[in-house]
Design a protein around this motif. Structure first.
Motif, PDB file in Angstrom:
ATOM      1  N   ALA A 155     -15.846  17.369  18.279  1.00  0.00           N
ATOM      2  CA  ALA A 155     -15.304  16.333  17.587  1.00  0.00           C
ATOM      3  C   ALA A 155     -16.207  14.930  17.854  1.00  0.00           C
ATOM      4  N   PRO A 156     -16.255  14.037  16.962  1.00  0.00           N
ATOM      5  CA  PRO A 156     -17.064  13.017  17.130  1.00  0.00           C
ATOM      6  C   PRO A 156     -16.481  12.075  18.115  1.00  0.00           C
ATOM      7  N   VAL A 157     -17.423  11.443  18.979  1.00  0.00           N
ATOM      8  CA  VAL A 157     -16.965  10.733  19.890  1.00  0.00           C
ATOM      9  C   VAL A 157     -17.736   9.459  20.105  1.00  0.00           C
ATOM     10  N   ARG A 158     -17.236   8.174  20.335  1.00  0.00           N
ATOM     11  CA  ARG A 158     -18.016   6.778  20.217  1.00  0.00           C
ATOM     12  C   ARG A 158     -17.788   6.276  21.972  1.00  0.00           C
ATOM     13  N   LEU A 159     -18.767   6.322  22.388  1.00  0.00           N
ATOM     14  CA  LEU A 159     -18.573   5.872  23.801  1.00  0.00           C
ATOM     15  C   LEU A 159     -18.357   4.408  23.846  1.00  0.00           C
ATOM     16  N   HIS A 211     -21.119  10.600  18.810  1.00  0.00           N
ATOM     17  CA  HIS A 211     -21.786  11.616  19.971  1.00  0.00           C
ATOM     18  C   HIS A 211     -20.928  12.681  19.764  1.00  0.00           C
ATOM     19  N   GLN A 212     -21.448  13.947  20.454  1.00  0.00           N
ATOM     20  CA  GLN A 212     -20.899  15.169  20.471  1.00  0.00           C
ATOM     21  C   GLN A 212     -20.937  15.516  21.920  1.00  0.00           C
ATOM     22  N   ALA A 213     -19.830  15.957  22.508  1.00  0.00           N
ATOM     23  CA  ALA A 213     -19.842  16.420  23.846  1.00  0.00           C
ATOM     24  C   ALA A 213     -20.882  17.727  24.008  1.00  0.00           C
ATOM     25  N   GLN A 214     -21.495  17.855  25.042  1.00  0.00           N
ATOM     26  CA  GLN A 214     -22.466  19.295  24.943  1.00  0.00           C
ATOM     27  C   GLN A 214     -21.657  20.067  26.226  1.00  0.00           C
ATOM     28  N   GLN A 215     -22.211  21.192  26.402  1.00  0.00           N
ATOM     29  CA  GLN A 215     -21.321  22.474  27.286  1.00  0.00           C
ATOM     30  C   GLN A 215     -21.160  21.739  28.786  1.00  0.00           C
ATOM     31  N   SER A 216     -21.982  20.796  28.976  1.00  0.00           N
ATOM     32  CA  SER A 216     -22.013  20.283  30.368  1.00  0.00           C
ATOM     33  C   SER A 216     -20.845  19.138  30.389  1.00  0.00           C
ATOM     34  N   PHE A 269     -23.446  13.736  26.249  1.00  0.00           N
ATOM     35  CA  PHE A 269     -23.554  13.538  24.985  1.00  0.00           C
ATOM     36  C   PHE A 269     -24.650  13.380  24.270  1.00  0.00           C
ATOM     37  N   PHE A 270     -24.751  14.187  22.932  1.00  0.00           N
ATOM     38  CA  PHE A 270     -25.837  14.261  21.946  1.00  0.00           C
ATOM     39  C   PHE A 270     -25.435  13.216  20.956  1.00  0.00           C
ATOM     40  N   ASN A 271     -26.229  12.348  20.821  1.00  0.00           N
ATOM     41  CA  ASN A 271     -26.127  11.281  19.686  1.00  0.00           C
ATOM     42  C   ASN A 271     -26.593  12.115  18.292  1.00  0.00           C
ATOM     43  N   THR A 272     -25.231  12.110  17.613  1.00  0.00           N
ATOM     44  CA  THR A 272     -25.224  12.713  15.962  1.00  0.00           C
ATOM     45  C   THR A 272     -25.695  11.951  14.995  1.00  0.00           C
ATOM     46  N   VAL A 319     -26.702  10.995  26.242  1.00  0.00           N
ATOM     47  CA  VAL A 319     -26.007   9.923  27.620  1.00  0.00           C
ATOM     48  C   VAL A 319     -25.419  10.813  28.194  1.00  0.00           C
ATOM     49  N   LYS A 320     -25.588  10.662  29.846  1.00  0.00           N
ATOM     50  CA  LYS A 320     -24.623  11.636  30.546  1.00  0.00           C
ATOM     51  C   LYS A 320     -23.838  10.316  31.459  1.00  0.00           C
ATOM     52  N   THR A 321     -22.465  10.688  31.327  1.00  0.00           N
ATOM     53  CA  THR A 321     -21.434   9.615  31.909  1.00  0.00           C
ATOM     54  C   THR A 321     -20.919  10.257  32.930  1.00  0.00           C
TER      55      THR A 321
END
Length: 789
Positions: free
Chosen positions: A364-368, A455-460, A464-467, A475-477
């Motif tokens: 899902a798209p995520v906005r930080l 952004h989209q969450a990665q397996q980790s 997040f990858f900026n789509t 971006v790692k949070t």
């Protein structure tokens, strides 16, 4: 899909071809003549309690169904069993042999349509089936759809056979009138749970046996049948398995059966852990936490089964499209969180709606959320080639930056007094706005706005990858959920030197001719930020009290791989090589086929891009990475691996000698005993990655495991021969030694489900279970000998 009454005059020829086909052996009509088939189905047509149906797909005949009253039909093989109840409906289904290549997921779709047809009659309360006990494929399908195996029965009609009586209750009506913000959890269904349980129980038997926590015993004369009995002797697991190199237990999921007090019992991974707890060594006080992580992992698996419909062909097609989009399709399609850990999707703290919004599989798209953090209490660390203003300009467009400054000024605050900190939306709602309420109220932390990019969450999960702008940084949070033995926070203290460490590692890699030639490179973490103005950090400063609360407000920015791609190149994380889709098709075997290369050549290219650079860093520089599947990005060309990109360097890299290091890099120096240093290859690469890929290729019939490990040996020997100047180092590491220490991952998590290892001294946290025979030794296991030319 449609079902209609069988027309014997019209369909006899088709029917005869189907029921006598070799694939229909369990239909028990092999060798029947056309007349025999006509007689059998004419009798069924005359029986008012037994019906035959022709199934069509898009108008074409595709499957045969029989439904019958199990107590009244003259053809019922189970009418005398005491287990039957009013409202039971017997069912048989036969899918036509494919005319061409099998269609992935086709049998599952047919099965679902047949069950819908059965339950369309409101009088039907249960569907009853009695598959041959030897028919593992249909039993697995039954279990996947929620059938409960009641017991094994001996049937005499139409021929003698051992059958497994199985029943499926009418699905409950899950429609409930809930407020819009309360999720109904439709994915939590018996059929999804049964499939998830079978997968996880199979994995438990495999991985816990691999780690020698369990010791199955061989039964029968074939050598592939095994059983495991609980310490109290009440529970028994039986299964088929091949034992491959590195003591990899390749367990056949369809073969796994469980009995409790001598009676068939459903597979349940939580029950398995409780039954075998005396063997697993889980502290009593932590066992409930581990069971919760297993429950969450099952819930995640059920969610994937409900929503993830992409097969391997779909993933290969996605790779043919735009590189960024294809990369993210693959990232969201992965079905396995980690090949070794059982509780690998725990995410304790996430609710059902959080899973749908933020899990990697949701895609899902995520906005930080962006927060202004008071500069006096915040450290921003930057790569040598990056300034603060360049960072904000790169990651936030001018309109956004102007809006952030206006928000601060409207509150009477000076924008110059603050730094910008990206925060996971969940973290803001659940932690920052509550756990750091005084800091927010003091305006030491100021909520600004959502960022403009999707952004989209990665397996980790916390990365997040900026789509919207794929060329921008990952971006790692910080994320305060408990997952796989850790709270997934980020320490500001740990983040501080991260860019400097990345600069140093990247410089070393770029200056090395061997690494340059292989295309190996590092995705640098170029900026890191952490807030320390809270009471939890002040407590640590005054009393030395460490806690997870010190890891809840930090972030970093990592280079995107997209700008490094050339025309025709595509990206996928190496974890994808371990992926199987819903029909059991493996991604790596399909890549090999798509590439058109011989399997050994495909594997050789991958090893040269992956194993050789990792071994070189170890031998030439005493530099160890954590090169598991999610930490490497494969660059593919024509479906073959061309080179690899390493990521997550700041937290998972170590220098294991006394070479001089810059002050900010000194943190990564590790005092590792000489006999443990080679485990950076033997455990992290051989056991953590290659063991699983070798098994997949072996079981798929793509490449025998002996040939696979011969290629691994060849890769290391070529490196050794190409670098005579490193002969002394190669001899010290002895990568081709006969055996190496067996370092175990699940043992770590079972010992402490809250903090698996001390990240500041990981080598001392390891747990061992003897040694493993090295499959690349000159006379290793599984028939591996000196590699052929």
């Amino acid at each position: 899909m449609t079902l209609e009454p069988l027309d014997l005059d019209r369909d006899l020829g088709l029917l005869h071809a189907w029921v006598t086909h070799p694939r229909s052996a369990f239909w028990l009509m092999q060798g029947a003549s056309v007349a025999d088939v006509a007689s059998e189905y004419a009798a069924i047509a005359e029986d008012p309690h037994h019906h035959a149906w022709l199934g069509r797909v898009d108008g074409e005949p595709a499957f045969l169904v029989e439904t019958y009253d199990p107590t009244l039909s003259a053809h019922s093989p189970i009418r005398d069993l005491p287990d039957l109840r009013p409202g039971d409906l017997g069912m048989h289904v036969l899918v036509a042999p494919p005319a061409g290549d099998p269609v992935p997921g086709f049998t599952r779709r047919v099965f679902g349509a047949v069950l819908d047809h059965c339950f369309a009659d409101p009088a039907v309360r249960r569907v009853v089936v009695e598959p041959d006990a030897r028919n593992g494929a249909i039993r697995a399908m039954n279990t996947a759809f929620g059938f409960r195996e009641v017991r094994t029965v001996s049937l005499t009609t139409p021929v003698e056979k051992e059958a497994v009586l199985s029943v499926l209750d009418r699905p409950a009506d899950l429609t409930v009138d809930l407020p819009a913000d309360i999720p109904a959890a439709e994915h939590l269904r018996p059929d999804h749970l049964a499939r998830a349980q079978r997968h996880l129980v199979t994995k438990a038997l495999s991985e816990l046996s691999h780690e020698r926590l369990l010791a199955p015993t061989s039964v029968g004369s074939g050598g592939d049948r095994w059983e495991l009995v609980s310490p109290d002797a009440r529970t028994r697991y039986t299964f088929r398995a091949q034992r491959l190199a590195l003591e990899h237990w390749a367990v056949d999921p369809t073969s796994v059966e469980r009995t409790l007090d001598g009676e068939p019992a459903p597979l349940d991974v939580q029950e398995l852990v409780v039954e075998l707890a005396p063997l697993l060594g889980i502290p009593d006080e932590l066992l409930p936490t581990y069971l919760e992580e297993l429950a969450a992992t099952l819930a995640s698996a059920a969610w994937k089964l409900e929503h993830s419909t992409l097969g391997v062909d779909d993933l290969l097609a996605a790779l043919e499209g735009p590189p960024a989009a294809g990369y993210q399709v693959l990232e969201s399609a992965m079905t396995e969180g980690h090949p070794g850990f059982l509780a690998n999707n725990g995410r304790i703290g996430f609710g059902v709606d959080d899973h749908a919004a933020y899990s990697p599989e949701a895609g899902a798209p995520v906005r930080l959320v962006w927060v202004a953090a008071r500069r006096d209490h915040t450290r921003l660390s930057l790569a040598a080639d990056l300034t603060e203003q360049q960072l904000w300009k790169t990651e936030l467009d001018e309109e956004t930056r102007v809006g952030f400054e206006k928000r601060l000024r409207d509150l009477g605050l000076d924008p110059g007094d603050y730094l910008y900190l990206p925060v996971h939306p969940w973290q803001w709602r659940r932690k920052v706005a509550v756990t750091f309420a005084p800091d927010v109220a003091r305006r030491d932390l100021v909520l600004l706005d959502q960022g403009p990019d999707d952004h989209q969450a990665q397996q980790s999960i916390r990365t997040f990858f900026n789509t919207s702008r794929p060329e921008r940084h990952y971006v790692k949070t910080a994320l305060a959920v408990q997952n796989m033995g850790f709270l997934r926070g980020l320490s500001p203290a740990y983040m501080g030197p991260t860019p400097a460490i990345n600069d140093w590692v990247a410089g070393l890699v770029e200056a090395d001719p061997e690494l340059r030639a292989s295309g190996f490179s590092v995705l640098r973490e170029r900026a890191a930020i952490g807030y320390t103005g809270d009471a939890y950090h002040r407590l640590a400063q005054r009393a030395g009290v460490r806690s997870p609360y010190q890891k809840m407000l930090a972030a970093l920015w990592r280079e995107s791989p997209l700008p490094r791609l050339a025309e025709g190149e595509r990206l996928v994380t190496m974890a994808a090589l371990l992926h199987r889709d819903g029909d059991g098709r493996s991604f790596v075997s399909s890549l090999v086929e798509r590439s058109g290369l011989p399997a050994r050549e495909w594997v050789r290219r991958w090893l040269d891009a992956y194993v050789r650079p990792v071994a070189h860093c170890l031998v030439a520089h005493e530099l160890a990475f954590m090169p598991h599947g999610e930490n490497l990005v494969l660059v593919l060309r024509d479906a073959a691996v061309d080179r690899v990109l390493m990521k997550d360097v700041g937290e998972e890299v170590a220098v294991m000698d006394d070479q001089p290091l810059p002050p900010d890099v000194e943190r990564i120096r590790a005092d590792v005993p000489p006999d443990v240093r080679a485990l950076a290859l033997h455990t992290d690469v051989f056991d953590g990655v290659l063991r699983h890929v070798a098994a997949i290729l072996h079981l798929d019939g793509v490449l025998d495991e002996s040939a696979f490990w011969a290629e691994v040996r060849d890769c290391l020997v070529r490196h050794r021969d190409d670098h005579p100047e490193l002969a002394e180092r190669h001899a010290a590491y002895d990568l081709l030694r006969a055996e190496f220490r067996h370092s175990c991952l699940n043992r770590l998590q079972l010992r402490n489900t809250l903090q698996m290892v001390d990240i500041t001294d990981q080598a001392e946290s390891l747990m061992y279970a003897g040694t493993l025979a090295n499959p690349v030794a000159p006379a290793g296991p599984a028939g591996v000998v000196d590699s052929p030319a």
